[in-house]
Design a protein around this motif. Sequence first.
Motif, mmCIF file in Angstrom:
data_model
loop_
_atom_site.group_PDB
_atom_site.id
_atom_site.type_symbol
_atom_site.label_atom_id
_atom_site.label_comp_id
_atom_site.label_asym_id
_atom_site.label_seq_id
_atom_site.Cartn_x
_atom_site.Cartn_y
_atom_site.Cartn_z
ATOM 1 N N UNK A 59 0.794 -1.337 -0.022
ATOM 2 C CA UNK A 59 -0.082 0.081 -0.152
ATOM 3 C C UNK A 59 0.879 1.455 0.107
ATOM 4 N N UNK A 60 2.065 1.143 0.766
ATOM 5 C CA UNK A 60 3.011 2.284 0.517
ATOM 6 C C UNK A 60 3.168 3.439 1.282
ATOM 7 N N UNK A 61 2.284 3.887 2.111
ATOM 8 C CA UNK A 61 2.109 5.097 2.712
ATOM 9 C C UNK A 61 2.233 5.133 4.063
ATOM 10 N N UNK A 62 2.951 4.263 4.817
ATOM 11 C CA UNK A 62 3.061 4.124 6.319
ATOM 12 C C UNK A 62 4.177 4.652 7.088
ATOM 13 N N UNK A 63 5.030 5.112 6.674
ATOM 14 C CA UNK A 63 6.190 5.605 7.293
ATOM 15 C C UNK A 63 5.871 6.892 8.031
ATOM 16 N N UNK A 64 6.383 7.153 9.166
ATOM 17 C CA UNK A 64 6.469 8.653 9.879
ATOM 18 C C UNK A 64 6.765 9.380 9.145
ATOM 19 N N UNK A 65 5.877 10.676 9.046
ATOM 20 C CA UNK A 65 6.077 11.797 8.329
ATOM 21 C C UNK A 65 5.493 13.062 9.435
ATOM 22 N N UNK A 66 5.710 14.539 9.050
ATOM 23 C CA UNK A 66 4.983 15.325 9.912
ATOM 24 C C UNK A 66 3.694 15.530 9.771
ATOM 25 N N UNK A 67 2.941 14.758 8.869
ATOM 26 C CA UNK A 67 1.812 15.013 8.734
ATOM 27 C C UNK A 67 0.998 14.119 10.006
ATOM 28 N N UNK A 68 -0.360 13.824 9.891
ATOM 29 C CA UNK A 68 -1.252 13.117 10.847
ATOM 30 C C UNK A 68 -0.722 11.709 11.067
ATOM 31 N N UNK A 69 0.273 10.947 10.039
ATOM 32 C CA UNK A 69 0.122 9.586 10.312
ATOM 33 C C UNK A 69 1.052 9.338 11.321
ATOM 34 N N UNK A 70 1.177 8.083 11.783
ATOM 35 C CA UNK A 70 2.221 7.732 13.002
ATOM 36 C C UNK A 70 2.852 6.306 12.514
ATOM 37 N N UNK A 71 4.106 6.318 13.198
ATOM 38 C CA UNK A 71 4.872 5.208 12.858
ATOM 39 C C UNK A 71 3.897 3.815 13.347
ATOM 40 N N UNK A 72 4.523 2.598 13.062
ATOM 41 C CA UNK A 72 3.991 1.241 14.079
ATOM 42 C C UNK A 72 4.210 1.370 15.311
ATOM 43 N N UNK A 73 3.118 0.715 16.122
ATOM 44 C CA UNK A 73 3.487 0.601 17.395
ATOM 45 C C UNK A 73 3.170 -0.871 17.765
ATOM 46 N N UNK A 74 3.548 -1.517 18.874
ATOM 47 C CA UNK A 74 3.355 -2.693 19.317
ATOM 48 C C UNK A 74 2.175 -3.488 19.187
ATOM 49 N N UNK A 75 1.100 -2.333 19.530
ATOM 50 C CA UNK A 75 -0.348 -2.714 19.368
ATOM 51 C C UNK A 75 -0.748 -3.017 17.830
ATOM 52 N N UNK A 76 0.010 -2.693 16.777
ATOM 53 C CA UNK A 76 -0.245 -2.935 15.486
ATOM 54 C C UNK A 76 0.061 -4.140 15.197
ATOM 55 N N UNK A 77 0.766 -5.031 15.947
ATOM 56 C CA UNK A 77 1.546 -6.406 15.515
ATOM 57 C C UNK A 77 0.663 -7.350 16.119
ATOM 58 N N UNK A 78 0.390 -8.750 15.445
ATOM 59 C CA UNK A 78 -0.091 -9.691 15.870
ATOM 60 C C UNK A 78 0.776 -10.938 15.327
ATOM 61 N N UNK A 79 1.147 -11.687 16.222
ATOM 62 C CA UNK A 79 1.739 -13.097 15.666
ATOM 63 C C UNK A 79 0.716 -14.252 16.108
ATOM 64 N N UNK A 80 1.008 -15.278 15.098
ATOM 65 C CA UNK A 80 0.144 -16.337 15.464
ATOM 66 C C UNK A 80 1.068 -17.613 15.029
#
Length: 145
Positions: free
Chosen positions: A56-77
């Motif tokens: 999808x391509x637009x996930x890196x941290x930037x000065x805009x309103x987006x935020x980087x990944x956090x541990x809560x964003x990860x799931x392992x199975x």
Amino acid sequence: MLSCYSKEDLPPNRVKPVPIQVIRRIFAVAATLHHDPQHQCLADMIGMAFFFLLRPGEYAHSPSDSSPFQLRDVQLFRGALRLNLATATDAELFTATFTLLTFRDQKNDVRGEVVGLGHSSNPFLSPPRILARRILARRILARRI
């Protein structure tokens, strides 16, 4: 006044993806540097970008309103069992066969998109293993603080 607008967008500028051989080489070099956490971290970040961010391509941290990944964003199975990232042992994390990343905040306004990938046959270049290594590195860092 509106006559200069076209009814169709111009086609996007396409770029070729990074060849998998380049990614494999980065991981091979990082594997030879067993005691260098910086090189392993860099290889893992490149691996995460290759597997999850080139899509999808637009996930890196930037000065805009987006935020980087956090541990809560990860799931392992492991199979159908979701591992508790707070209590799973180091060995249990490395038995993960599937991972999900949730993209909570994106610049393209598609919120909550989930991308899942399974374990490859490569012990280093595998999405669940990459994320397990980053979780373990985070644990080690937290113990030092």
